[in-house]
Design a protein around this motif. Sequence first.
Motif, PDB file in Angstrom:
ATOM      1  N   GLU A 269       0.829  -1.213   0.000  1.00  0.00           N
ATOM      2  CA  GLU A 269       0.000   0.000   0.000  1.00  0.00           C
ATOM      3  C   GLU A 269       0.864   1.264   0.000  1.00  0.00           C
ATOM      4  N   ARG A 270       0.207   2.411  -0.188  1.00  0.00           N
ATOM      5  CA  ARG A 270       0.931   3.683  -0.228  1.00  0.00           C
ATOM      6  C   ARG A 270       1.516   4.014   1.146  1.00  0.00           C
ATOM      7  N   SER A 271       2.690   4.610   1.116  1.00  0.00           N
ATOM      8  CA  SER A 271       3.382   4.995   2.339  1.00  0.00           C
ATOM      9  C   SER A 271       4.451   6.017   1.975  1.00  0.00           C
ATOM     10  N   VAL A 272       4.665   6.987   2.852  1.00  0.00           N
ATOM     11  CA  VAL A 272       5.743   7.938   2.591  1.00  0.00           C
ATOM     12  C   VAL A 272       7.095   7.227   2.629  1.00  0.00           C
ATOM     13  N   LEU A 273       7.154   6.061   3.281  1.00  0.00           N
ATOM     14  CA  LEU A 273       8.385   5.279   3.282  1.00  0.00           C
ATOM     15  C   LEU A 273       8.740   4.780   1.885  1.00  0.00           C
ATOM     16  N   GLU A 274       7.726   4.685   1.014  1.00  0.00           N
ATOM     17  CA  GLU A 274       7.932   4.240  -0.362  1.00  0.00           C
ATOM     18  C   GLU A 274       8.138   5.413  -1.315  1.00  0.00           C
ATOM     19  N   GLY A 275       8.146   6.631  -0.772  1.00  0.00           N
ATOM     20  CA  GLY A 275       8.252   7.807  -1.622  1.00  0.00           C
ATOM     21  C   GLY A 275       6.914   8.327  -2.101  1.00  0.00           C
ATOM     22  N   ASP A 276       5.801   7.762  -1.581  1.00  0.00           N
ATOM     23  CA  ASP A 276       4.477   8.244  -1.948  1.00  0.00           C
ATOM     24  C   ASP A 276       4.186   9.571  -1.262  1.00  0.00           C
ATOM     25  N   ALA A 277       3.254  10.303  -1.828  1.00  0.00           N
ATOM     26  CA  ALA A 277       2.953  11.636  -1.315  1.00  0.00           C
ATOM     27  C   ALA A 277       2.266  11.613   0.036  1.00  0.00           C
ATOM     28  N   HIS A 278       1.579  10.518   0.340  1.00  0.00           N
ATOM     29  CA  HIS A 278       0.856  10.462   1.611  1.00  0.00           C
ATOM     30  C   HIS A 278       0.655   9.024   2.044  1.00  0.00           C
ATOM     31  N   ALA A 279       0.227   8.862   3.290  1.00  0.00           N
ATOM     32  CA  ALA A 279      -0.064   7.538   3.822  1.00  0.00           C
ATOM     33  C   ALA A 279      -1.314   6.973   3.149  1.00  0.00           C
ATOM     34  N   GLU A 280      -1.462   5.653   3.210  1.00  0.00           N
ATOM     35  CA  GLU A 280      -2.631   5.008   2.613  1.00  0.00           C
ATOM     36  C   GLU A 280      -3.917   5.514   3.265  1.00  0.00           C
TER      37      GLU A 280
ATOM     38  N   SER B 167      -0.880  -7.005  -9.355  1.00  0.00           N
ATOM     39  CA  SER B 167       0.186  -6.100  -9.762  1.00  0.00           C
ATOM     40  C   SER B 167       1.245  -5.955  -8.669  1.00  0.00           C
ATOM     41  N   TRP B 168       2.224  -5.079  -8.905  1.00  0.00           N
ATOM     42  CA  TRP B 168       3.378  -5.005  -8.015  1.00  0.00           C
ATOM     43  C   TRP B 168       3.071  -4.255  -6.734  1.00  0.00           C
ATOM     44  N   ARG B 169       2.284  -3.172  -6.849  1.00  0.00           N
ATOM     45  CA  ARG B 169       1.907  -2.418  -5.654  1.00  0.00           C
ATOM     46  C   ARG B 169       0.402  -2.209  -5.646  1.00  0.00           C
ATOM     47  N   TRP B 170      -0.125  -1.950  -4.457  1.00  0.00           N
ATOM     48  CA  TRP B 170      -1.567  -1.713  -4.302  1.00  0.00           C
ATOM     49  C   TRP B 170      -1.799  -0.201  -4.399  1.00  0.00           C
ATOM     50  N   ILE B 171      -1.750   0.271  -5.653  1.00  0.00           N
ATOM     51  CA  ILE B 171      -1.859   1.700  -5.935  1.00  0.00           C
ATOM     52  C   ILE B 171      -2.724   1.884  -7.172  1.00  0.00           C
ATOM     53  N   ASP B 172      -2.997   3.132  -7.491  1.00  0.00           N
ATOM     54  CA  ASP B 172      -3.770   3.465  -8.684  1.00  0.00           C
ATOM     55  C   ASP B 172      -2.819   3.552  -9.873  1.00  0.00           C
ATOM     56  N   TYR B 173      -3.031   2.700 -10.881  1.00  0.00           N
ATOM     57  CA  TYR B 173      -2.166   2.674 -12.053  1.00  0.00           C
ATOM     58  C   TYR B 173      -2.629   3.591 -13.170  1.00  0.00           C
TER      59      TYR B 173
END
Length: 304
Positions: free
Chosen positions: A40-51, A127-133
């Motif tokens: 899932e999304r996380s700032v640890l992954e470089g995402d803009a915000h937490a899931e 897919s590889w990550r649980w994000i919006d593609y």
Amino acid sequence: MSTGTDRDLTGYGRHRPQADWPGGARVAVSFVLNYEEGGERSVLEGDAHAENYLVPDLAGLPPVAARLRGIEDQFEYGSRAGFWRILRLFDERGLKFTSWAVGQALARNPDAGRAMAEGGHEVASHSWRWIDYRGMPEAEERDHIRQTVAAIRAICGAPPLGWYTGRFSDNTRRLVMEETETLYDSDSYSDDLPYWTKVGETPRLIVPYALDTNDFKFATSPGWLSGEDFFLYLKAAFDQLYREGADEPKMMSIGLHCRLVGRPARAEALARFMDHVQRHDRAWVCRRVEIARHWMARHPFPAA
């Protein structure tokens, strides 16, 4: 008649095919376990915000540009506890599921992937990550697809034969067909029977998924308030399809998530539904790859 769009509002129409499920089953029941925790999304992954999507008990959470340990804990519960509870329910009943497995999530807890493969469950791809593609550059999405296939092959001993991205791009189906050995994908909610489409000139089998018979409504508003809500809705859907199946067999998809239905009170409702299904002798509980292979054999893509 050309409408200028790629939508199909007709489908099978009034002449729906006879599914001819094995054993004369009235309904093919497909349990699907979404394994997403760690992707899932996380700032640890470089995402803009937490899931903030499908977070248990926190529906409507706004984006927060920081780590949210409570959210991380909710997802960790899914992989640490919920997953094993769900797996035990299926193993106790001798039932098999398909897993939409996020590649990065499996890579961070490979024993979950091994346990599913050892139990005879189908490990398909989410897919590889649980994000919006949507909007992702094609080259980046292609790389994610390749990483996912490699991870599932390495952990589970075989590549995925099914695919469900969920929040897919305009390129997803084509890229999956180019880069994988999959027999089908489930990025559709448009029917309760499999159907064929074409990507360019190549046939593609679609095994539709469902969002109503899905525990994700424990993390939406309005949604399920209790396990009883979930059980009653699943039971009503199954009973209706079973009645229809006397003349026109269909399929039923039940979407599950480790961090959602893996909680004790919700798992109890899932167990009751599984037992309800097993009391019916003409229900075929199967993996989606079995549905795909059956459809390919009984209803191949029509010759021109």
